[in-house]
Every structure is written in structure tokens, then in C-alpha cells.
Write a protein that holds these residues in place. Sequence first.
Motif, PDB file in Angstrom:
ATOM      1  N   ILE A  18       3.012   5.119  -9.000  1.00  0.00           N
ATOM      2  CA  ILE A  18       3.050   4.181  -7.874  1.00  0.00           C
ATOM      3  C   ILE A  18       1.904   3.187  -7.955  1.00  0.00           C
ATOM      4  O   ILE A  18       2.046   2.022  -7.563  1.00  0.00           O
ATOM      5  N   LYS A  19       0.761   3.609  -8.484  1.00  0.00           N
ATOM      6  CA  LYS A  19      -0.398   2.709  -8.524  1.00  0.00           C
ATOM      7  C   LYS A  19      -0.167   1.499  -9.430  1.00  0.00           C
ATOM      8  O   LYS A  19      -0.914   0.525  -9.356  1.00  0.00           O
ATOM      9  N   GLU A  20       0.903   1.530 -10.230  1.00  0.00           N
ATOM     10  CA  GLU A  20       1.237   0.370 -11.053  1.00  0.00           C
ATOM     11  C   GLU A  20       1.865  -0.750 -10.225  1.00  0.00           C
ATOM     12  O   GLU A  20       1.865  -1.905 -10.651  1.00  0.00           O
ATOM     13  N   VAL A  21       2.412  -0.414  -9.049  1.00  0.00           N
ATOM     14  CA  VAL A  21       3.088  -1.429  -8.220  1.00  0.00           C
ATOM     15  C   VAL A  21       2.514  -1.524  -6.818  1.00  0.00           C
ATOM     16  O   VAL A  21       2.907  -2.408  -6.041  1.00  0.00           O
ATOM     17  N   ALA A  22       1.600  -0.619  -6.450  1.00  0.00           N
ATOM     18  CA  ALA A  22       1.035  -0.617  -5.096  1.00  0.00           C
ATOM     19  C   ALA A  22      -0.401  -0.128  -5.150  1.00  0.00           C
ATOM     20  O   ALA A  22      -0.813   0.536  -6.107  1.00  0.00           O
ATOM     21  N   GLU A  23      -1.165  -0.447  -4.117  1.00  0.00           N
ATOM     22  CA  GLU A  23      -2.513   0.084  -3.997  1.00  0.00           C
ATOM     23  C   GLU A  23      -2.439   1.440  -3.309  1.00  0.00           C
ATOM     24  O   GLU A  23      -2.016   1.531  -2.145  1.00  0.00           O
ATOM     25  N   CYS A  24      -2.805   2.494  -4.024  1.00  0.00           N
ATOM     26  CA  CYS A  24      -2.745   3.840  -3.462  1.00  0.00           C
ATOM     27  C   CYS A  24      -3.997   4.111  -2.634  1.00  0.00           C
ATOM     28  O   CYS A  24      -5.114   3.832  -3.072  1.00  0.00           O
ATOM     29  N   ILE A  25      -3.790   4.656  -1.455  1.00  0.00           N
ATOM     30  CA  ILE A  25      -4.892   4.884  -0.529  1.00  0.00           C
ATOM     31  C   ILE A  25      -4.848   6.311  -0.003  1.00  0.00           C
ATOM     32  O   ILE A  25      -3.804   6.975  -0.038  1.00  0.00           O
ATOM     33  N   THR A  26      -5.979   6.766   0.490  1.00  0.00           N
ATOM     34  CA  THR A  26      -6.074   8.096   1.093  1.00  0.00           C
ATOM     35  C   THR A  26      -6.075   7.963   2.605  1.00  0.00           C
ATOM     36  O   THR A  26      -6.936   7.282   3.168  1.00  0.00           O
ATOM     37  N   LEU A  27      -5.084   8.575   3.241  1.00  0.00           N
ATOM     38  CA  LEU A  27      -4.997   8.596   4.701  1.00  0.00           C
ATOM     39  C   LEU A  27      -4.607  10.003   5.131  1.00  0.00           C
ATOM     40  O   LEU A  27      -3.800  10.661   4.463  1.00  0.00           O
ATOM     41  N   PHE A  84       0.847  -1.188   0.000  1.00  0.00           N
ATOM     42  CA  PHE A  84       0.000   0.000   0.000  1.00  0.00           C
ATOM     43  C   PHE A  84       0.883   1.239   0.000  1.00  0.00           C
ATOM     44  O   PHE A  84       1.997   1.217   0.528  1.00  0.00           O
ATOM     45  N   CYS A  85       0.359   2.336  -0.548  1.00  0.00           N
ATOM     46  CA  CYS A  85       1.074   3.605  -0.501  1.00  0.00           C
ATOM     47  C   CYS A  85       0.072   4.722  -0.260  1.00  0.00           C
ATOM     48  O   CYS A  85      -0.974   4.782  -0.904  1.00  0.00           O
ATOM     49  N   ALA A  86       0.415   5.597   0.686  1.00  0.00           N
ATOM     50  CA  ALA A  86      -0.468   6.723   1.016  1.00  0.00           C
ATOM     51  C   ALA A  86       0.321   8.035   0.905  1.00  0.00           C
ATOM     52  O   ALA A  86       1.279   8.225   1.640  1.00  0.00           O
TER      53      ALA A  86
END
Length: 429
Positions: A37-46, A29-31
Motif C-alpha cells: 500500500i505504501k507504493e500508492v498511499a502514505e501509510c500512517i499509524t492511528l 492516506f492509509c491506516a
Amino acid sequence: MNVLVIGGGGREHALCWGLSKSPRLEQLFCAPGNAGIKEVAECITLDLTNHQAVIDFCRVQNIGLVVVGPEIPLVAGIVDDLTSAGITAFGPTNAAAELEGSKTFTKQLCDEASIPTADYEWFDTGESAKAYVAAGANYPTVIKADGLAAGKGVTIAEDPDAATAAINACFDGTHGRTETEGAEVIIEEFLQGEEASLFILADGTTAKLLGTAQDHKRALDGDKGPNTGGMGAYAPAPVMTDALIEEAMRTIIQPTLETMAKRGTPYRGILYAGLILTDKGPKLIEYNVRFGDPECQVIIPRLKSDLLDVLLATAEGRLSSITIDMSDSAALTVVMAAKGYPGPVEKGSPIKNVDAANALEGVTVFHAGTKSAPDGALLANGGRVLNVTAVADTIAAAKAQAYTAVDLIDWPESHHRRDIAWRALTQSV
């Protein structure tokens, strides 16, 4: 293991890219992340200022490691709060992060540990600082805002007028706090020599070299124009010989880590030492308590070891038990920025042909400031937008491949330097 990376720039894209290669990784995950980045991780809102919200997310998603990219959450104590909640985090505590959070803190540590650095004076009022530069400073002189300033709080002043303007910016809120909020300024001697960066992993007890690099702060070719967050970088730095690395470790890094441990604030994480190589040996310019940006983008592609293993061992205090293997190859990155950077920029211009650049051998385009349009188009969303990175046998070959990739990218609203690594290539001729 599930991993959360905090941040949304080119540094974090490089970290996510490296972590995504680990066979131990389950979910990344990446916030907040970005369009690359969304090509290698799930982007999230925090809300990264709400540490409890981050902790709650980590518990729900069973996060085994949090990797904190930027300096602001580190100085705000996010690692302290995650650790208190039983969540493993890579990065220094709030107390240890003062090595970057306060230049006064670092200068005082250098005094205590006899670490070679520039001579300096400290001021907590604009009036006293301006009186000093009017009467007592040698020019050029270096003006530094004490706190975090996004890489823009340092001015090399050639005369009293320029020094006065820089001091005003340090006390009027341009570079963080105002004078009434407790702003401070360091005024230090201007050191002659070539600059280089040393990257050290430390777990409170053990320190290991991760690599060397050199970046380019000025916006324009020939190191002209205003200072930026960095317009390109290359690694390793040829000027950092084995002898110079050993001297820097002995006279700068080890005394720093020993003093921090003695104070009860042991350092864990990546320690980025900005050095200047003077005729009297290496001296410390500044510490950063996170991977540099864009230096991370040339350090991580050269790492042969599993990045997840390396970061986890550092966070858990097991650094002595692992080996860090780096490639013999060279890496070079070119920052493509929006026109106007480092000043105001317009967001939303379309960028095309990044896939063609990524398809070149040894090339990875790390996204620093991008977003996806509703139709899937790639749009610029910041000042520094793309980091076009190439890995090759030599710095010259990496430079040629990186600029071949840059020239494939269709983005008329951009600007970049054409001379990244000019010092290294001049010295090697």
C-alpha cells in the motif's frame, strides 16, 4: 480531495490502488497500510479504536472522504462518529452494520421481510444447542457463531460429535464472546447448491450492482482442508446469469434495503450478499457490510468508472446520479499464504521477485500481509500475504496469467491453491 482508507490488508490495497487512479485525488492516506500500500498511499499509524484520534487526523489533513475497509470498525460505529463530526465516510452505520455483526439480526430481518434463506434455530446457551444437535438436527448441519469471527465462525458438521465441538467453540470464546458474555449460536439447515457473491452499492435510497464473484474458502485444492478467509476468487461469476441476478435483487436485496429504511436504519455502503443457488432459486447465506477479501481484489480491477466518484456518491446519497461502468474482462486472484495458514504461521520470511510478477501484462500483486525490512526487503507479516491478480479477456486467460505470476515469485515458505476457478472452467467446457 484528500482520502483516508482504514485497514491494512489485500482489500485495502485494492481500494487504495483504485483510488490512486482518480484525477480528483490529491493525497491518499492509509491506516495502517502495508508494504504494498505504501507504493500508492502514505501509510500512517492511528489507533482505530480511538475514533476521536481518527477524527482529529481527518481535520488536520482536511480529509474529504474516509473509506472504511474492515468490518470491526464499522460494527464499532466509526462511521456514526465520523458523520457526527461532519466528515464524510463510506460505510454503514453501527445499526446497519448489524447485518454482518449479528447473524441473529439478519435471520430475524429475513423472517420479517420474507427473504429466502436457510431454516434455522437460535440458541443462547451451549446446553440447549447441544441438546438440539443430539436429538433434532439433520446432518450435515451448519453451526454459526452469532458475532464477528474473522470468517472462521462457521462449521459444516457431518455428525453430532462435530456439531458439539463447533458449538463449544461458539460458546467458549474461540469465536468471539463466551457464554457468560452473551454468546449466541445459529444452527441452520445445510443447503445444496453453488455459492456466489453479489456486490451492491446502496446509498439508503438507490441500489446499484457492482458485480458478482466467487471465492474459494477451503485451504486446499479440490475444496478440501479447513475453512479460511479465502484462498482465491474470480469475477464475474458465470453461474450468476442476468435472470439470477434479477431474482436475487428482487427477492433478497430490495426487501433488505426497504426493511432497513423502514426501521429507520437505512443502509449506505457496499452490501456483499453471500448466496447459494438452490433448485428453488437463490437464497441468502449471509451478509457482509464491506468489500469481501479477496473478492475486492477482482471487483475493483474490473471497474472502469472513477472509484473515488463512485464511493463519494454512495456516501453522499447521490448514487442515482452516476453511472457504474464495469469492464467486460475477467479477473482472477490467487492467495499466497504462509505455510500453516489458517493455523499458526511464522512471520518474517523473505519474499522476492514480486516486481517481476507485477511486470506481467494485466497482473497486479496486492499485498495482504507484508512489511518492509530495514534494508528494504519484503517480508511476510501475516497468514494471507499476497493476492496475485490478473485481468484478461476470459477467466481461463486470467487464470493462466495469474499462475504465471505466482510461479515467478520466490517465496519457499508459502502455499497456495492451483485450482482457482475450477468450477467456472469446468462449466464452460
